[in-house]
Design an enzyme around this catalytic site. Structure first.
Site, PDB file in Angstrom:
ATOM      1  N   GLN A   1       5.544  26.279  97.614  1.00 49.91           N
ATOM      2  CA  GLN A   1       4.397  25.481  97.151  1.00 49.91           C
ATOM      3  C   GLN A   1       4.665  24.008  97.426  1.00 49.91           C
ATOM      4  O   GLN A   1       3.816  23.167  97.158  1.00 49.91           O
ATOM      5  CB  GLN A   1       4.199  25.686  95.652  1.00 49.91           C
ATOM      6  N   ASN A   2       5.851  23.694  97.936  1.00 52.13           N
ATOM      7  CA  ASN A   2       6.223  22.301  98.151  1.00 52.13           C
ATOM      8  C   ASN A   2       5.692  21.787  99.485  1.00 52.13           C
ATOM      9  O   ASN A   2       5.485  22.558 100.421  1.00 52.13           O
ATOM     10  CB  ASN A   2       7.746  22.148  98.101  1.00 52.13           C
ATOM     11  N   VAL A   3       5.520  20.468  99.552  1.00 53.71           N
ATOM     12  CA  VAL A   3       4.943  19.861 100.748  1.00 53.71           C
ATOM     13  C   VAL A   3       5.956  18.904 101.385  1.00 53.71           C
ATOM     14  O   VAL A   3       5.601  17.995 102.120  1.00 53.71           O
ATOM     15  CB  VAL A   3       3.628  19.122 100.383  1.00 53.71           C
TER      16      VAL A   3
ATOM     17  N   HIS B   1       0.717  25.377  99.990  1.00 54.07           N
ATOM     18  CA  HIS B   1      -0.003  24.178  99.530  1.00 54.07           C
ATOM     19  C   HIS B   1      -0.047  23.099 100.608  1.00 54.07           C
ATOM     20  O   HIS B   1      -0.303  21.933 100.319  1.00 54.07           O
ATOM     21  CB  HIS B   1       0.614  23.634  98.232  1.00 54.07           C
TER      22      HIS B   1
ATOM     23  N   CYS C   1      -4.476   8.690 105.918  1.00 54.66           N
ATOM     24  CA  CYS C   1      -5.873   9.114 105.838  1.00 54.66           C
ATOM     25  C   CYS C   1      -6.800   7.929 106.069  1.00 54.66           C
ATOM     26  O   CYS C   1      -6.423   6.766 105.861  1.00 54.66           O
ATOM     27  CB  CYS C   1      -6.181   9.791 104.509  1.00 54.66           C
TER      28      CYS C   1
ATOM     29  N   GLY D   1      12.559  27.850  90.858  1.00 57.67           N
ATOM     30  CA  GLY D   1      12.049  26.542  90.454  1.00 57.67           C
ATOM     31  C   GLY D   1      10.544  26.388  90.458  1.00 57.67           C
ATOM     32  O   GLY D   1      10.041  25.376  90.935  1.00 57.67           O
ATOM     33  N   THR D   2       9.855  27.397  89.933  1.00 63.28           N
ATOM     34  CA  THR D   2       8.405  27.216  89.752  1.00 63.28           C
ATOM     35  C   THR D   2       7.998  27.676  88.367  1.00 63.28           C
ATOM     36  O   THR D   2       8.515  28.683  87.871  1.00 63.28           O
ATOM     37  CB  THR D   2       7.578  27.966  90.831  1.00 63.28           C
TER      38      THR D   2
ATOM     39  N   ILE E   1      15.378  32.101  89.430  1.00 61.82           N
ATOM     40  CA  ILE E   1      16.415  31.076  89.234  1.00 61.82           C
ATOM     41  C   ILE E   1      15.703  29.837  88.695  1.00 61.82           C
ATOM     42  O   ILE E   1      14.880  29.221  89.396  1.00 61.82           O
ATOM     43  CB  ILE E   1      17.140  30.763  90.553  1.00 61.82           C
TER      44      ILE E   1
HETATM   45  P1  OAD Z   1       6.339  22.729  87.972  1.00 64.85           P
HETATM   46  O1  OAD Z   1       6.656  21.316  87.639  1.00 64.85           O
HETATM   47  O2  OAD Z   1       5.159  23.341  87.318  1.00 64.85           O
HETATM   48  O3  OAD Z   1       7.604  23.655  87.616  1.00 64.85           O
HETATM   49  C1  OAD Z   1       8.881  23.287  88.031  1.00 64.85           C
HETATM   50  C2  OAD Z   1       9.849  24.392  87.649  1.00 64.85           C
HETATM   51  O4  OAD Z   1      11.105  24.046  88.182  1.00 64.85           O
HETATM   52  C3  OAD Z   1      10.024  24.583  86.129  1.00 64.85           C
HETATM   53  O5  OAD Z   1      10.025  25.969  85.826  1.00 64.85           O
HETATM   54  C4  OAD Z   1      11.400  23.948  85.876  1.00 64.85           C
HETATM   55  O6  OAD Z   1      12.088  24.570  84.790  1.00 64.85           O
HETATM   56  C5  OAD Z   1      12.100  24.263  87.188  1.00 64.85           C
HETATM   57  N1  OAD Z   1      13.238  23.392  87.532  1.00 64.85           N
HETATM   58  C6  OAD Z   1      13.450  22.086  87.246  1.00 64.85           C
HETATM   59  N2  OAD Z   1      14.625  21.658  87.778  1.00 64.85           N
HETATM   60  C7  OAD Z   1      15.168  22.720  88.421  1.00 64.85           C
HETATM   61  C8  OAD Z   1      16.356  22.922  89.182  1.00 64.85           C
HETATM   62  N3  OAD Z   1      17.241  21.934  89.400  1.00 64.85           N
HETATM   63  N4  OAD Z   1      16.584  24.163  89.689  1.00 64.85           N
HETATM   64  C9  OAD Z   1      15.701  25.177  89.482  1.00 64.85           C
HETATM   65  N5  OAD Z   1      14.571  25.041  88.789  1.00 64.85           N
HETATM   66  C10 OAD Z   1      14.293  23.829  88.265  1.00 64.85           C
HETATM   67  O7  OAD Z   1       6.260  22.819  89.569  1.00 64.85           O
HETATM   68  P2  OAD Z   1       5.633  24.001  90.444  1.00 64.85           P
HETATM   69  O8  OAD Z   1       5.809  25.311  89.784  1.00 64.85           O
HETATM   70  O9  OAD Z   1       6.106  23.824  91.829  1.00 64.85           O
HETATM   71  O10 OAD Z   1       0.208  22.147  93.183  1.00 64.85           O
HETATM   72  O11 OAD Z   1       4.092  23.615  90.387  1.00 64.85           O
HETATM   73  C11 OAD Z   1       3.171  24.429  91.062  1.00 64.85           C
HETATM   74  C12 OAD Z   1       2.053  23.602  91.624  1.00 64.85           C
HETATM   75  O12 OAD Z   1       1.492  22.793  90.586  1.00 64.85           O
HETATM   76  C13 OAD Z   1       2.490  22.583  92.656  1.00 64.85           C
HETATM   77  O13 OAD Z   1       2.603  23.099  93.960  1.00 64.85           O
HETATM   78  C14 OAD Z   1       1.388  21.569  92.591  1.00 64.85           C
HETATM   79  C15 OAD Z   1       1.301  21.446  91.087  1.00 64.85           C
HETATM   80  O14 OAD Z   1       0.141  20.942  90.570  1.00 64.85           O
HETATM   81  C16 OAD Z   1      -0.795  21.392  93.635  1.00 64.85           C
HETATM   82  O15 OAD Z   1      -0.781  20.190  93.491  1.00 64.85           O
HETATM   83  C17 OAD Z   1      -1.897  22.148  94.290  1.00 64.85           C
END
Ligand code: OAD
Length: 272
Positions: free
Chosen positions: A107-109, A125, A175, A216-217, A241
């Site tokens: 989901q990372n850019v 994404h 942009c 990490g999501t 993880i």
């Molecule tokens: P989140 O910020 O929602 O979640 C981050 C996750 O990473 C959490 O579960 C943390 O516990 C975990 N985390 C933090 N540090 C870590 C580490 N060192 N190792 C492993 N895990 C760790 O981010 P995403 O799930 O990526 O979309 O968010 C999903 C989407 O929401 C993104 O792609 C973005 C956002 O809004 C859009 O903007 C469309």
């Protein structure tokens, strides 16, 4: 935090037996490269409310009404990406593919999986590095150095008068309006369909995988968050993880990706 040896061994055994692995990543995999996540205490959405910064409409409205704030947001997003390098987790994921077929769905850019050497990466994404036209045709690619230059200009746009013209000039490589119409980064913001063909491929990869590593999501943003359900329906075993508990029924390795993934890959397949 101790690295739960029994769970780690169980996860390594599943990887050793796997024919097809999917690694599904979110912002947490890049946290140790210095890129903040979205929803942790220091996350982007804590500083910049998604209603104003996660939709194109909100971004345009903020640009017109408070250009200094948009400059601040773009700087906060771009600066860590401009300077980031892959961390131990990205590198371990790339190394895993030496031993078993791996598809990375992110989901990372931030392009860090590709920089670490992962070849098959689905960017559901989108990406900050590709500039597209209205039909999502790629017009050009940006480098991290280009992003760094935009950041320097954004820094200046935040100060002084004439903020909107300075903001528009600063983000011109990213942009704007050209002869052939609007151009912008190939990003998926809230309310948009996921990037194709990546999303269709990601669903097919997940349905066929026998192990899905989720790294990490928070798993809160759909439709990407539906991938674990697709994996379960396909009979894959799921390993998380993350420092935060994802809840049953999957196997959870608690902690930072940069600490756990290298150990897991080494345990499964030996040292490099
Ligand atoms: P989140 O910020 O929602 O979640 C981050 C996750 O990473 C959490 O579960 C943390 O516990 C975990 N985390 C933090 N540090 C870590 C580490 N060192 N190792 C492993 N895990 C760790 O981010 P995403 O799930 O990526 O979309 O968010 C999903 C989407 O929401 C993104 O792609 C973005 C956002 O809004 C859009 O903007 C469309």
């Amino acid at each position: 935090m101790p690295l739960q040896p029994a769970l780690l061994e169980q996860a390594a055994a599943r990887l050793r037996a796997a024919q097809r692995v999917v690694v599904f990543t979110g912002a947490g995999v890049s946290a140790e490269s210095g890129i903040p996540t979205f929803r942790d205490a220091d996350g982007f959405w804590q500083r910049f409310p998604p209603e104003r910064f996660a939709y194109w409409e909100g971004l345009i409205r903020t640009a017109l009404r408070r250009p200094g704030e948009l400059a601040e947001f773009l700087h906060a997003v771009l600066e860590p990406i401009a300077t980031a390098t892959p961390n131990a987790a990205h590198r371990a994921i790339a190394r895993l593919a030496v031993h078993v077929p791996v598809k990375v769905i992110t989901q990372n850019v931030d392009r860090l999986h590709q920089d670490a050497g992962s070849r098959e990466v689905r960017e559901v994404h989108g990406s900050f590095f590709e500039i597209v036209d209205r039909k999502r045709r790629i017009l050009r690619e940006l480098s991290r150095a280009d992003l760094a230059t935009i950041c320097e200009r954004l820094e200046r746009a935040r100060q002084g008068s004439l903020r909107l013209p300075r903001l528009l000039a600063a983000i011109r490589p990213l942009c704007g309006l050209a002869l052939r119409g609007i151009y912008k980064p190939r990003l998926v913001l809230f309310g948009m369909q996921l990037a194709e063909p990546d999303w269709t491929q990601a669903q097919a990869d997940t349905a066929q995988a026998d192990v899905v590593l989720i790294v990490g999501t928070s798993g809160l943003i759909f439709p990407a968050a539906n991938l674990p359900n697709i994996a379960r329906r396909g009979g894959a075993s799921i390993i998380h993880i993350d420092p935060l508990d994802p809840g049953p029924p999957d196997l959870w390795l608690e902690g930072r990706a940069g600490a756990i993934l290298p150990k897991l890959v080494e345990l499964a397949f030996g040292k490099e």
